[in-house]
Design a protein around this motif. Structure first.
Motif, short mmCIF file in Angstrom:
data_model
loop_
_atom_site.label_atom_id
_atom_site.label_comp_id
_atom_site.label_asym_id
_atom_site.label_seq_id
_atom_site.Cartn_x
_atom_site.Cartn_y
_atom_site.Cartn_z
N LYS A 159 0.81 -1.22 0.00
CA LYS A 159 0.00 0.00 0.00
C LYS A 159 0.84 1.27 0.00
N ARG A 160 1.88 1.32 0.82
CA ARG A 160 2.65 2.56 0.95
C ARG A 160 3.48 2.88 -0.29
N LEU A 161 3.60 1.95 -1.23
CA LEU A 161 4.37 2.18 -2.45
C LEU A 161 3.51 2.60 -3.63
N ARG A 162 2.20 2.57 -3.48
CA ARG A 162 1.31 2.75 -4.64
C ARG A 162 1.40 4.14 -5.26
N THR A 163 1.59 5.17 -4.46
CA THR A 163 1.65 6.52 -5.02
C THR A 163 2.85 6.71 -5.95
N LEU A 164 3.91 5.92 -5.77
CA LEU A 164 5.08 6.04 -6.64
C LEU A 164 4.79 5.60 -8.06
N TYR A 165 3.74 4.79 -8.24
CA TYR A 165 3.44 4.23 -9.56
C TYR A 165 2.09 4.70 -10.08
N GLY A 166 1.64 5.86 -9.58
CA GLY A 166 0.44 6.50 -10.10
C GLY A 166 -0.86 5.93 -9.62
N LEU A 167 -0.85 5.16 -8.52
CA LEU A 167 -2.06 4.58 -7.97
C LEU A 167 -2.47 5.34 -6.71
N GLU A 168 -3.74 5.27 -6.39
CA GLU A 168 -4.22 5.82 -5.13
C GLU A 168 -3.86 4.85 -3.99
N PRO A 169 -3.73 5.34 -2.76
CA PRO A 169 -3.36 4.45 -1.64
C PRO A 169 -4.27 3.24 -1.47
#
Length: 273
Positions: free
Chosen positions: A172-182
């Motif tokens: 979950k904490r890595l999702r924003t790095l790849y353009g996803l919402e948390p």
């Protein structure tokens, strides 16, 4: 019974499986010009399996790579890391479909081990590097496509069709790095997919493999996502080989810049099949 035996005879399997082990080491003691003690190790498994029958061509491709590096007092760090699995099924028909083969395909790209950013913190939350930025299935890129393949000879292949792309980030904490919402584990996209592949021996014991993949989502006006992989393999003898890999990646959801990777290796290559 005779018809079954005749069909079996017409089925051709082409198999290629090899493993590569390479190492680089440097050590210095009282060296006036300075230097950095270092040790790098890497291993890879590459395989291609092709089944050709009168009406169908099945192609399976696997690439597994993992490498580490140790420098002086620094901890062991990951260098190379790749899991890539691909499969395609082509129909070899008559007339138009003998030149443009209807094709279904799927491929998966991810990695084995955690990856860290040692120079900066892309999250901007105050933590000092190194910061974990990737792991197994975080991310993973899963592509499926349905289209037509043009393959006039054995070394060039072009596919064009409609495709789907899933970007998967299970952490979950890595999702924003790849353009996803948390709270979004998967991003699903549909668009136009193109795949260009080249596999040709340039000179004796020198082979170039190149794969250019483009994906343009219907709901995005930006430039298409691109993955361009180039591998130049040079075989010194039956067991010693060297390779140069250059990869260019563009995905607007991850970075506005083109990402580049270059790996040069010299090591033992063992052909298993």
């Amino acid at each position: 019974m005779l018809a079954q035996e005749a069909d079996t005879v017409q089925v051709v399997w082409k198999k290629s499986l090899s493993t590569r082990l390479s190492a680089t080491q440097a050590a210095f003691s009282n060296w006036a010009e300075g230097g950095l003690n270092a040790l790098a190790l890497s291993g890879a498994v590459n395989g291609t399996f092709e089944r050709i029958s009168p009406s169908w061509r099945q192609l399976y491709d696997v690439r597994l790579t993992l490498g580490v590096v140790k420098q002086d007092t620094l901890e062991v760090r990951k260098a190379e890391d790749l899991i890539r699995l691909a499969a395609s099924l082509q129909y070899r028909g008559d007339g138009f479909f003998s030149l443009f083969n209807p094709t279904m395909s799927a491929d998966l790209r991810t990695q084995f081990a955690p990856g860290y950013n040692y120079t900066k913190n892309p999250f901007g939350d105050g933590r000092k590097p190194p910061v974990k930025v990737s792991d197994l299935l975080a991310p993973a890129i899963f592509n499926q496509a349905l289209g037509l393949t043009y393959q006039p000879d054995g070394w060039f292949r072009q596919r064009l069709g409609v495709g789907a792309k899933e970007t998967i980030v299970l952490i979950k904490r890595l999702r924003t790095l790849y353009g996803l919402e948390p709270d979004q584990a998967v991003r699903f996209e549909v668009g136009v997919e193109s795949r260009t592949e080249l596999d040709r021996e340039l000179f004796e014991n020198v082979r170039l493999k190149s794969r250019l993949g483009l994906f343009a989502a219907f709901n995005k006006p930006d430039l298409p996502d691109m993955l361009w992989e180039n591998l130049l393999e040079m075989q010194v003898n039956s067991w010693l080989g060297t390779s140069l890999e250059v990869v260019a990646l563009y995905d607007r959801d991850v970075s506005s810049e083109v990402q580049l990777k270059e790996v040069f290796s010299l090591g033992i290559t063992i052909k298993l099949l």
